[in-house]
Design an enzyme around this catalytic site. Structure first.
Site, mmCIF file in Angstrom:
data_model
loop_
_atom_site.group_PDB
_atom_site.id
_atom_site.type_symbol
_atom_site.label_atom_id
_atom_site.label_comp_id
_atom_site.label_asym_id
_atom_site.label_seq_id
_atom_site.Cartn_x
_atom_site.Cartn_y
_atom_site.Cartn_z
ATOM 1 N N GLY A 1 0.787 -1.230 0.000
ATOM 2 C CA GLY A 1 0.000 0.000 0.000
ATOM 3 C C GLY A 1 0.817 1.276 0.000
ATOM 4 O O GLY A 1 0.349 2.311 0.497
ATOM 5 N N THR A 2 2.014 1.260 -0.596
ATOM 6 C CA THR A 2 2.786 2.513 -0.626
ATOM 7 C C THR A 2 2.138 3.522 -1.574
ATOM 8 O O THR A 2 2.228 4.730 -1.338
ATOM 9 C CB THR A 2 4.265 2.287 -1.030
ATOM 10 O OG1 THR A 2 4.329 1.790 -2.363
ATOM 11 C CG2 THR A 2 4.964 1.330 -0.087
ATOM 12 N N ASN A 3 1.486 3.045 -2.616
ATOM 13 C CA ASN A 3 0.777 3.984 -3.499
ATOM 14 C C ASN A 3 -0.437 4.578 -2.799
ATOM 15 O O ASN A 3 -0.749 5.753 -2.967
ATOM 16 C CB ASN A 3 0.354 3.284 -4.799
ATOM 17 C CG ASN A 3 1.500 3.221 -5.781
ATOM 18 O OD1 ASN A 3 1.875 4.230 -6.364
ATOM 19 N ND2 ASN A 3 2.088 2.036 -5.921
ATOM 20 N N MET B 1 -3.926 -7.027 -6.934
ATOM 21 C CA MET B 1 -3.290 -8.086 -7.729
ATOM 22 C C MET B 1 -4.266 -9.145 -8.238
ATOM 23 O O MET B 1 -3.862 -10.281 -8.472
ATOM 24 C CB MET B 1 -2.179 -8.735 -6.910
ATOM 25 C CG MET B 1 -1.056 -7.779 -6.615
ATOM 26 S SD MET B 1 -0.444 -6.956 -8.117
ATOM 27 C CE MET B 1 1.127 -6.360 -7.559
ATOM 28 N N LEU C 1 -10.557 -8.046 -12.009
ATOM 29 C CA LEU C 1 -11.961 -7.804 -11.688
ATOM 30 C C LEU C 1 -12.798 -8.340 -12.840
ATOM 31 O O LEU C 1 -12.381 -8.286 -14.007
ATOM 32 C CB LEU C 1 -12.218 -6.303 -11.518
ATOM 33 C CG LEU C 1 -11.535 -5.647 -10.319
ATOM 34 C CD1 LEU C 1 -11.666 -4.135 -10.384
ATOM 35 C CD2 LEU C 1 -12.092 -6.174 -8.992
ATOM 36 N N HIS D 1 0.262 0.679 -13.287
ATOM 37 C CA HIS D 1 0.955 -0.536 -13.723
ATOM 38 C C HIS D 1 2.448 -0.242 -13.903
ATOM 39 O O HIS D 1 2.811 0.774 -14.511
ATOM 40 C CB HIS D 1 0.342 -1.042 -15.041
ATOM 41 C CG HIS D 1 0.935 -2.342 -15.488
ATOM 42 N ND1 HIS D 1 0.583 -3.546 -14.912
ATOM 43 C CD2 HIS D 1 1.872 -2.624 -16.420
ATOM 44 C CE1 HIS D 1 1.283 -4.523 -15.479
ATOM 45 N NE2 HIS D 1 2.066 -3.988 -16.399
HETATM 46 C C1 GAR Z 1 2.987 -1.226 -7.566
HETATM 47 O O1 GAR Z 1 4.295 -1.132 -8.060
HETATM 48 C C2 GAR Z 1 2.001 -1.399 -8.702
HETATM 49 O O2 GAR Z 1 2.389 -0.782 -9.888
HETATM 50 C C3 GAR Z 1 1.996 -2.882 -8.869
HETATM 51 O O3 GAR Z 1 2.046 -3.382 -7.559
HETATM 52 C C4 GAR Z 1 2.806 -2.500 -6.754
HETATM 53 C C5 GAR Z 1 2.049 -2.268 -5.471
HETATM 54 O O4 GAR Z 1 2.826 -1.549 -4.553
HETATM 55 N N1 GAR Z 1 0.820 -3.307 -9.564
HETATM 56 C C6 GAR Z 1 0.804 -4.282 -10.454
HETATM 57 O O5 GAR Z 1 1.786 -4.943 -10.749
HETATM 58 C C7 GAR Z 1 -0.543 -4.542 -11.090
HETATM 59 N N2 GAR Z 1 -0.438 -5.416 -12.193
HETATM 60 P P1 GAR Z 1 2.155 -0.899 -3.274
HETATM 61 O O6 GAR Z 1 1.236 -1.951 -2.626
HETATM 62 O O7 GAR Z 1 3.306 -0.582 -2.369
HETATM 63 O O8 GAR Z 1 1.403 0.314 -3.708
#
Ligand code: GAR
Length: 208
Positions: free
Chosen positions: A13-15, A89, A92, A108
């Protein structure tokens, strides 16, 4: 009235944190965070920010379609204007995607259309690319195929980097690009080209 955003996560969940730290507040409000698994660390980040957090695991429902219906009902009850997939991940189903058409945004870790699907960074490094990047796009019923809102690249040239270093760089870019895309959408600055629904017109006051 604030532009209401929900965030879907599966892990760290850093985003989500970047969104909470930047756009959450005045004109944009993160009104809910849903995780595909109870262990997702991002749930703690949501709770720490006083945001409603919920788990919608497929295992807790009859099948994915039932999970998607429950998730869709929850999102609708929150009155969301936009649903952000930030490290969600799972795919849907088409019904949920249709229900939130043009209201689902995904981040992505590649320059789409290259390296869609899971393991995008690993795919890119195995291919030996010299430029990588991040894409923020609307979700349609394909895998990572929806209209592109923002992209940003970075160079791996002249040396290939290790996965940890590249992941760090990807996150750095994502944590800027995703909040910027959400802000642009909330401000009504992302318009569909009337002649071609794949193409988006972005009115951005900021210079690159
Ligand atoms: C992120 O880098 C995002 O781009 C990727 O998962 C990571 C989640 O990081 N998403 C995918 O690969 C989707 N296909 P986070 O949980 O720290 O935000």
């Amino acid at each position: 009235m604030a532009f209401r955003v929900a965030v879907l996560i599966s892990g760290e969940g850093t985003n989500l944190q970047a969104l909470l730290d930047t756009v959450h507040g005045d004109s944009v409000e993160i009104v809910g965070v849903a995780a595909s698994r109870a262990e997702a660390r991002g749930l703690d980040r949501a709770r720490a920010a006083g945001v409603e957090a919920a788990v919608f695991a497929i295992a807790d429902h009859e099948d994915r379609a039932a999970r998607d219906r429950a998730l869709g009902d929850w999102l609708e009850a929150l009155g969301v204007d936009l649903v952000v997939l930030a490290g969600f991940m799972e795919l849907l189903g088409p019904e949920l995607i249709a229900r939130f058409e043009r209201r689902l945004l995904n981040v992505h870790p590649s320059l789409l259309p290259a390296f869609s699907g899971i393991g995008a960074i690993e795919q890119a490094l195995a291919y030996g690319v010299k430029v990588m990047g991040v894409t923020v796009h609307f979700v349609d019923d394909g895998v990572d195929t929806g209209p592109v809102v923002l992209q940003e690249s970075f160079s791996l040239f002249p040396y290939p980097r290790g996965i940890a270093e590249v992941e760090e760089r990807v996150h750095e870019v994502e944590h800027r690009l995703l909040p910027r895309a959400v802000k642009l959408i909330a401000e009504g600055r992302v318009q569909t080209d009337p002649g071609n629904p794949r193409l988006l017109r972005i009115e951005d006051g900021e210079r690159d």
